[in-house]
Design a protein around this motif. Structure first.
Motif, mmCIF file in Angstrom:
data_model
loop_
_atom_site.group_PDB
_atom_site.id
_atom_site.type_symbol
_atom_site.label_atom_id
_atom_site.label_comp_id
_atom_site.label_asym_id
_atom_site.label_seq_id
_atom_site.Cartn_x
_atom_site.Cartn_y
_atom_site.Cartn_z
ATOM 1 N N MET A 1 -2.361 -0.298 4.731
ATOM 2 C CA MET A 1 -3.569 0.089 5.906
ATOM 3 C C MET A 1 -4.286 0.450 5.103
ATOM 4 S SD MET A 1 -4.370 2.622 8.244
ATOM 5 C CE MET A 1 -3.052 1.877 10.050
ATOM 6 N N GLU A 5 -8.759 -1.234 7.688
ATOM 7 C CA GLU A 5 -8.098 -1.079 8.690
ATOM 8 C C GLU A 5 -7.719 0.321 9.190
ATOM 9 O OE1 GLU A 5 -4.887 -4.307 7.968
ATOM 10 O OE2 GLU A 5 -4.466 -2.059 7.056
ATOM 11 N N PHE A 6 -7.919 1.412 8.770
ATOM 12 C CA PHE A 6 -8.138 2.628 9.091
ATOM 13 C C PHE A 6 -9.139 3.400 10.092
ATOM 14 C CE2 PHE A 6 -8.762 7.458 8.271
ATOM 15 C CZ PHE A 6 -7.900 8.323 8.724
ATOM 16 N N ILE A 52 -0.861 7.074 3.138
ATOM 17 C CA ILE A 52 -0.252 6.324 4.435
ATOM 18 C C ILE A 52 0.081 4.549 4.378
ATOM 19 C CG2 ILE A 52 -1.954 5.640 6.756
ATOM 20 C CD1 ILE A 52 -2.590 8.465 6.739
ATOM 21 N N ALA A 53 -1.328 4.116 3.099
ATOM 22 C CA ALA A 53 -1.156 2.660 3.167
ATOM 23 C C ALA A 53 0.340 2.501 2.058
ATOM 24 C CB ALA A 53 -2.221 2.080 2.343
ATOM 25 N N THR A 55 3.337 3.803 2.302
ATOM 26 C CA THR A 55 4.067 4.213 3.203
ATOM 27 C C THR A 55 4.537 3.005 4.664
ATOM 28 O OG1 THR A 55 4.145 6.252 3.727
ATOM 29 C CG2 THR A 55 4.428 5.177 5.760
ATOM 30 N N CYS A 56 3.526 2.115 5.077
ATOM 31 C CA CYS A 56 3.164 1.206 6.148
ATOM 32 C C CYS A 56 3.828 -0.142 5.259
ATOM 33 C CB CYS A 56 1.254 1.390 6.109
ATOM 34 S SG CYS A 56 1.393 2.693 7.460
ATOM 35 N N HIS A 57 3.262 -0.121 3.733
ATOM 36 C CA HIS A 57 3.758 -1.480 3.103
ATOM 37 C C HIS A 57 4.722 -1.581 2.760
ATOM 38 C CE1 HIS A 57 3.732 -4.417 -0.190
ATOM 39 N NE2 HIS A 57 4.832 -3.243 -0.770
ATOM 40 N N ARG A 58 5.629 -0.409 2.177
ATOM 41 C CA ARG A 58 6.949 0.090 2.545
ATOM 42 C C ARG A 58 8.114 -0.413 3.541
ATOM 43 N NH1 ARG A 58 7.420 5.430 -1.623
ATOM 44 N NH2 ARG A 58 6.977 4.033 -3.607
ATOM 45 N N ALA A 59 7.393 0.151 4.924
ATOM 46 C CA ALA A 59 7.952 -0.394 5.710
ATOM 47 C C ALA A 59 8.083 -1.939 6.308
ATOM 48 C CB ALA A 59 7.122 0.279 7.291
ATOM 49 N N THR A 60 7.027 -2.263 5.923
ATOM 50 C CA THR A 60 7.217 -3.779 5.795
ATOM 51 C C THR A 60 8.149 -4.363 5.231
ATOM 52 O OG1 THR A 60 5.174 -4.687 5.031
ATOM 53 C CG2 THR A 60 4.702 -3.636 6.863
#
Length: 61
Positions: A1, A5-6, A52-53, A55-60
């Motif tokens: 993110m 976007e945040f 946060i960014a 974590t979001c990147h790793r999740a994708t």
């Protein structure tokens, strides 16, 4: 993110005028409530947004 976007997420999910949203965000970032966002507070904000960014990147992946 991304930071953009945040900020968009805050805008979309919160109610109030743009000025009220900006005041809310400032109060959130002004941790000690002294009316100034100092370098330590800004550093913490950037660290949180980066975390946060990441974590979001790793999740994708």
């Amino acid at each position: 993110m991304s930071a953009q976007e945040f900020l968009l997420a805050i805008d979309v999910t919160s109610s109030g005028t743009p000025e009220e949203k900006l005041k809310w965000a400032f109060r959130m970032y002004d941790v000690d409530g002294n009316g100034v966002i100092d370098i330590q507070e800004m550093t913490k904000i950037v660290q949180i947004i980066f975390s946060i960014a990441l974590t979001c990147h790793r999740a994708t992946e």
